[in-house]
Design an enzyme around this catalytic site. Structure first.
Site, short mmCIF file in Angstrom:
data_model
loop_
_atom_site.label_atom_id
_atom_site.label_comp_id
_atom_site.label_asym_id
_atom_site.label_seq_id
_atom_site.Cartn_x
_atom_site.Cartn_y
_atom_site.Cartn_z
CG HIS A 888 -46.34 13.27 -1.68
ND1 HIS A 888 -46.63 12.92 -0.38
CD2 HIS A 888 -45.01 13.54 -1.70
CE1 HIS A 888 -45.53 12.98 0.35
NE2 HIS A 888 -44.54 13.36 -0.44
CD GLU A 891 -49.93 11.79 -0.97
OE1 GLU A 891 -50.17 12.87 -0.39
OE2 GLU A 891 -48.98 11.05 -0.65
CG HIS A 985 -49.79 14.81 2.68
ND1 HIS A 985 -48.68 14.33 2.04
CD2 HIS A 985 -49.43 16.00 3.22
CE1 HIS A 985 -47.68 15.18 2.18
NE2 HIS A 985 -48.11 16.20 2.90
CD GLU A 1070 -51.29 11.37 5.32
OE1 GLU A 1070 -51.75 11.10 4.19
OE2 GLU A 1070 -50.08 11.50 5.56
#
Length: 1191
Positions: A888, A891, A985, A1070
């Site tokens: 992504h 990010e 991420h 994350e």
């Protein structure tokens, strides 16, 4: 009702004896001897009132006191044959006892469970047949019903089926002037109306009109009655049908007039609840389009705005201000975004369009219909924004409907899916598994040419040069992908601030520093590095850093080492006179950054808009600040003040400039020149994202973000430049087309700013900045086309203010620390220089992206000690660790974590050497180069989220995913599946760093399915790595980890690698974009130093994991892992194994992300709908939009 047996109860208590005596009196006996019954009930009442013990005895679980009184009521209601006078007397004798018992509150539920509500309704119907009905009996009955109703979930249904609704309505109509009887009737009506089917029925019977007779005109008498009446009316108006009746009856101006009267006359604010009740009625009426129109026509915006402004100084009136704000925001006319199309300003023609999905829909739409404002009555009533960060936690606030319940899908099954003959071509990426390591290999482990796996477009292998050196970059300069003719050309005729590639002149001299002539914002000043000055700066830098470790303290010396900056006047260039500013060399502070190498890398990067400029922050580099950056403390009322400023646009339209100062939809000249009264904006550089800037007031700007290419949404990432500011002036910036329904900007996160003046003064760094930051729903309507078919959705505004410190500065703002594709190429090139003979490093080109950029693949491990068979065998049999990042583009923190991992792996410490000797690392550091280059937030050039394509990736549309999955499938075929797979991420709506993994057992436990013990046999090893991280990494939070498999994530990397490749330790890691709320960094915003530290600590955790998995005794391994995990982590008792909810506390100021709180979804079809009695004023729906995103 079964007759209770009081005689069997223990004890000789006085109250129990009296209850037994009452029980023995049947209906006829009680009527015959009314006086005896009165004496008994009076004694019981006296004992309950005077003795706490007696009350407890009557209502205790072992007592049948409640059954006795209910039986007496029921018998007398059904078998009375004597005159009604005796009957009424009996009821009136029993009611005081009920009031006394139920007044305790805790036992109302017992009364309801014993059928008391139904008996009261039966008595009400019986009593209503007497003409006229007994006023005293009706008063007592309705008072009891008002007390019981809120505790009975089926109260409304029972009332409707028994016919009690009509009795109460008739009684109200006959007693409009009898306030004593009207008050309990209104209290019961308030409860009736919470059932929406009842509300519709009452509306048909004229109750709405009746209520408006009761509440008006303005009068300070009977204020208690008025408050209850307004509560009942508010409940009735939640029905759209009743709201239309109120509008058709002309009652909106009446409500506004009443509110204004109370506002003017209630100077001591003693009747705030009445004013709030009037606002609630207006709020519910404006849930429909017709109500909003009537509100506007009645000048409601101005009335509420002026009254709310007068209330602002009084803190206790905040509920009135908040509700008024909500109504005004809802009634603010919905506008389209000031764009010709909501599609991206850039166009890239796909080689072929998918048959189905959002991209197919985008290509099939006729011109001019991509953006529509939906004006149905359901506009806000169906509002339930779903937007999870990655859109990460969709359906977080619902039950676990998304949990996978198919046991066949829950058990990992190795299914490579492709025949080995097709996968054999990937053998070339695993030379380390077959390398014989002749003597010549020890001198170089780098491939002589890049290896590219053929895609569906090119079936034969081909060599594509990757810029591994500056010479390589020169050879591929100018090979940009040619966009279609319709693509805007974002190169202005007069260059603005960013560095233009053609004006950066590089000279190579082995004895001198490289020189760079760089145009300044005004086009006159030139930054140079004369050799003499450069030598002096190098000496100062070396002196400042001679005692510092570059591994630990290079950032701490940033300010000291960069102070050798002087300004010389009188220099002149081709553009005219100007100052010559010496730019310090940051090489010693940033060993992986080289400005000139970066420029060369940019020349080999292909973008759809064909960017020809370089942003200063990417050129100068970023040195992490030495000071802490705490989470911003939210100023009370900041969101409300911003919303009121937005409302002023409608009330005072002449104050709005509405001047466009930057517009990418004008490709020939996006930067609109003026007389210097406006700021200048630019985003035409790699990873930049700003589509349009509109000056709405002298110092306020609305900013519109660009959609992802081949998409019409995904607005979150921003990166743009601002210049032409004035010192000492506070500017407000509003990003008006955000899509998520909540943001960490409401919880302490700040935007990032890079000042060029600060950089040339020795402080080249991104810093957290901005005041008055908040995030809220605005009046710009999202088209249902861009919202997955959902109507009535709105965009959100992220607003912040900034007071600039330097005149004629050039500043950059970004959502998070930028990390471009060219930065990655530069870092990889610099990493090559760190390789020692003991390090095995190979850089391959995995594939070429749609945009023509190469996707690098790294292999890192330790060289074998020698070329003996034993050492080579040990080398080949090392477990594999597979890491990936940046699928992504928005990010960027994932790339900073990856940078920390790569630097640790290439380090010289003994721990790094041990880690290389323990594992073979296969790393894809950037899975979505095209998205990163073109400033996308989530998608690639295909317009799709690549982390939703792992189940069936297309070699043409998703080449990086297709070939990365093929690498893993190849490893599964040769029985070398990775020990650990981790995809890095970023998470925008939670704090800390945490992991998502996959577990059959925890998924089953969190769902409603049943499974045999054989299905739940599972090694706890999947918890070992995150548990280790929680012990060694201060930013990591085990409490935020989840190991549940959801249906919506079945096509993500984490789940596919777990399910198809059979990797038990398959994770998504994350990292927060905001900061931490626990551990060492609690209360601080996260920076690049902490992110890189996290990447290094991930490596440390792998080293500790090796000590566990290296044990030969498997049972001993399980024991150790259980010891690490701890007995307290049993899933059945751990509430954190399925952490999906937002983890933020409520503010004193209500943060209302939705302008339509408490709106009904629709009129219920069945009579059991709407049986809810408690309605919070602010229900924050914290999910996000049309797609499920988290990984």
């Amino acid at each position: 009702m079964n007759k209770p047996k009081m005689a069997t109860e223990k004890g000789n208590s006085r109250v129990l004896m009296l209850l037994g005596q009452l029980e023995r009196m049947n209906g006829e006996a009680m009527v015959r001897d009314v006086e005896m019954a009165r004496q008994v009930t009076t004694k019981i009442l006296h004992l309950i009132q005077t003795q706490e013990k007696s009350g407890k005895e009557v209502m205790s679980k072992s007592s049948s006191g409640m059954e006795v009184i209910l039986a007496s009521l029921e018998i007398n209601n059904t078998s009375v044959s004597n005159p009604m006078l005796n009957y009424i007397s009996l009821q009136l004798m029993l009611f005081p006892w009920l009031f006394c018992v139920l007044g305790r509150g805790r036992r109302v539920g017992v009364f309801v469970s014993k059928g008391g509500t139904g008996i009261l309704f039966q008595i009400l119907i019986t009593a209503s047949k007497d003409l006229p009905p007994s006023e005293e009996l009706m008063l007592q009955l309705h008072s009891l019903l008002a007390k019981v109703g809120p505790k009975d979930r089926k109260f409304g249904v029972k009332a409707r089926l028994s016919g009690a609704l009509n009795v109460t309505i008739s009684l109200m109509k006959q007693n409009l002037q009898n306030t004593k009887l009207l008050l309990p009737c209104l209290q019961v009506l308030r409860v009736y109306s919470t059932n929406s089917v009842n509300a519709i029925s009452l509306g048909k019977n004229g109750v709405v009109e009746l209520m408006f007779k009761i509440i008006g005109p303005y009068c300070k008498k009977n204020t208690s009655l008025l408050k209850v009446a307004l509560d009942a009316l508010g409940a009735l108006l939640k029905s759209k049908t009743n709201a239309r009746r109120a509008v058709d009856g002309g009652h909106v101006p009446v409500l506004l007039s009443l509110y204004l009267d109370w506002h003017r006359n209630d100077t001591r604010h003693r009747h705030m609840l009445i004013r709030k009740g009037l606002l609630v009625c207006l709020r519910n009426i404006t849930n429909i389009k017709l109500g909003r129109k009537a509100f506007i026509e009645a000048d409601g915006m101005r009335i509420l705005y002026n009254s709310s402004t007068e209330c602002l100084p009084v803190r206790t009136l905040d509920p009135l201000v908040n509700t008024s704000s909500l109504i005004m925001r809802k009634c603010f006319p919905k506008n389209r975004l000031p764009l010709p199309t909501i599609k991206s300003a850039f166009h890239y023609q796909l080689p072929h369009v998918p048959a189905v999905g959002p991209v197919a829909q985008l290509y099939s739409q006729p011109p001019g219909v991509d953006d529509v404002v939906d004006e149905s009555d359901d506009n806000e009533e169906t509002e339930a924004d779903s937007d999870t960060e990655n859109e990460e936690d969709e359906k977080d606030h619902h039950s676990n409907d998304d949990i996978e319940t198919d046991l066949n899908k829950l058990h990992p099954k190795k299914s490579p899916g492709r025949p080995f003959e097709e996968l054999r071509v990937y053998e070339r990426f695993f030379l380390e598994l077959s390398e014989d390591f002749q003597v010549s290999v020890f001198s170089s482990t780098r491939s002589t040419r890049p290896i590219v796996v053929p895609t569906a477009q090119a079936l034969s292998p081909k060599s594509i040069p990757i810029p591994n050196s500056q010479e390589d970059c020169k050879s591929i300069k100018g090979q940009h992908t040619q966009p279609p003719p319709s693509a805007p050309t974002p190169t202005p005729p007069v260059p603005l601030t960013p560095l233009e590639l053609d004006t950066i002149h590089l000279t190579k001299d082995q004895d001198k520093k490289e020189e760079a002539n760089i145009p300044t914002p005004d086009g006159h000043t030139t930054f140079t590095r004369p050799p003499s000055q450069g030598q002096r700066i190098e000496q100062e830098l070396a002196h400042a850093l001679e005692c510092a470790s570059l591994e630990e303290d290079r950032a701490l010396n940033a300010e000291e080492g960069l102070k050798g900056v002087k300004q010389e006047e009188g220099a002149e260039d081709e553009a005219g006179e100007g100052a010559v500013l010496e730019v310090p060399d940051t090489a010693l502070l940033l060993p992986l950054h080289d400005p000139d190498l970066y420029v060369e890398m940019v020349k080999g990067t292909h973008s759809v808009p064909q960017y020809a400029e370089v942003a200063y922050p990417d050129y100068f580099g970023h040195v992490a600040p030495t000071f802490r950056e705490p989470l911003l403390e939210r100023v009370y009322g900041v969101q409300r003040s911003k919303i009121f400023q937005d409302i002023e646009r409608l009330i005072h339209p002449n104050d709005i400039l509405d001047k466009v100062v930057y517009d990418l939809d004008i490709p020939s000249c996006p930067v609109i020149e003026d007389n210097g009264e406006s700021l200048k904006f630019n985003s035409q550089f790699e990873s930049g994202n700003l589509r349009k800037a509109v000056q709405v007031r002298k110092y306020e700007y609305d900013l519109v973000l660009n959609s992802d290419i081949n998409s019409n949404h995904y607005h979150q990432w921003f990166y743009f430049e601002v210049s032409g500011m004035r010192v000492g002036t506070t500017y407000r910036f509003n990003l008006i087309n955000c899509e998520k329904s909540n943001s960490q900007f409401n919880y302490g996160m700040q935007v990032l700013m890079y000042s060029v003046q600060e950089a040339i003064s020795g402080r080249p760094r991104w810093v957290r900045t901005g005041t008055d930051i908040c995030y809220y729903k605005n009046h710009f309507a999202r088209s249902s086309i861009a919202a997955g078919g959902q109507k009535g959705k709105s965009y959100y505004t992220m607003t912040f203010s900034k007071n600039f410190s330097h005149k004629d500065d050039v500043c950059y703002f970004a959502y998070h620390y930028p990390y471009t594709y060219s930065t990655l190429k530069m870092h990889l090139s610099k990493l090559e220089a760190l390789r020692t003979p003991q390090i095995y490093l190979r850089q391959d080109v995995l594939c070429e992206t749609l945009g023509g950029n190469s996707c690098p693949l790294l292999t890192i491990t330790a060289m074998p000690e020698s070329n003996s068979n034993d050492h080579i065998c040990q080398f080949r049999n090392r477990p594999l660790i597979f890491l990936s990042a940046r699928v992504h583009p928005g990010e960027t923190n994932a790339s900073w974590v990856m940078k920390g991992t790569l630097e640790f792996l290439m380090g010289t410490s003994p721990l790094a050497a041990s880690l290389r000797e323990a594992y073979i690392f296969k790393i894809v550091p950037m899975l979505n180069p095209d998205g990163v280059v073109n400033g996308n937030h989530r998608c690639s050039l295909s317009g799709e989220d690549l982390n939703r394509q792992w189940q069936n990736p297309s070699p043409e549309l998703h080449p990086t995913i297709y070939h990365t999955k093929s690498l893993l499938q190849y490893l599964a075929h040769i029985q070398r599946a990775p020990l650990v797979f981790c995809d890095y991420h970023g998470h925008s709506r939670k704090k800390n760093v945490f992991m998502y993994g996959c577990s059959v057992k925890e998924t089953v436990w969190q769902s409603s399915i049943s499974a045999t013990s054989s299905y739940l046999q599972e090694d706890l090893g999947y918890r070992a790595l995150p548990k280790i991280l929680s012990q060694i990494a201060p930013a990591f939070s085990m409490a935020s980890c989840s190991f549940v498999v959801e249906r919506s994530k079945e096509s993500t990397a984490r789940v596919v690698v777990w399910r198809e490749i059979g990797v038990q330790r398959s994770y998504t890691m994350e990292s927060t974009l905001c900061g931490c709320d626990q551990g060492k960094y609690k209360g601080l915003q996260i920076g690049t130093r902490e992110l890189e530290e996290m990447g290094a600590q991930f490596c440390m955790a792998l080293l500790r994991l090796k000590r566990l998995t290296g044990l030969r005794n498997h049972q001993h391994l399980l024991d150790l892992e259980s010891d690490i995990i701890g007995t307290q982590t049993k899933v059945a008792s751990c509430p954190t194994t399925y952490v999906m909810e937002e983890d933020e506390p409520s503010f004193l100021e209500a943060i209302d992300y939705s302008a339509e709180s408490n709106d009904e979804d629709a009129e219920p079809e069945n009579e059991h709908a709407g049986e809810v009695h408690e309605h919070p004023d602010h229900l924050d729906q914290l999910s996000d939009s049309d797609t499920n995103h988290r990984d």
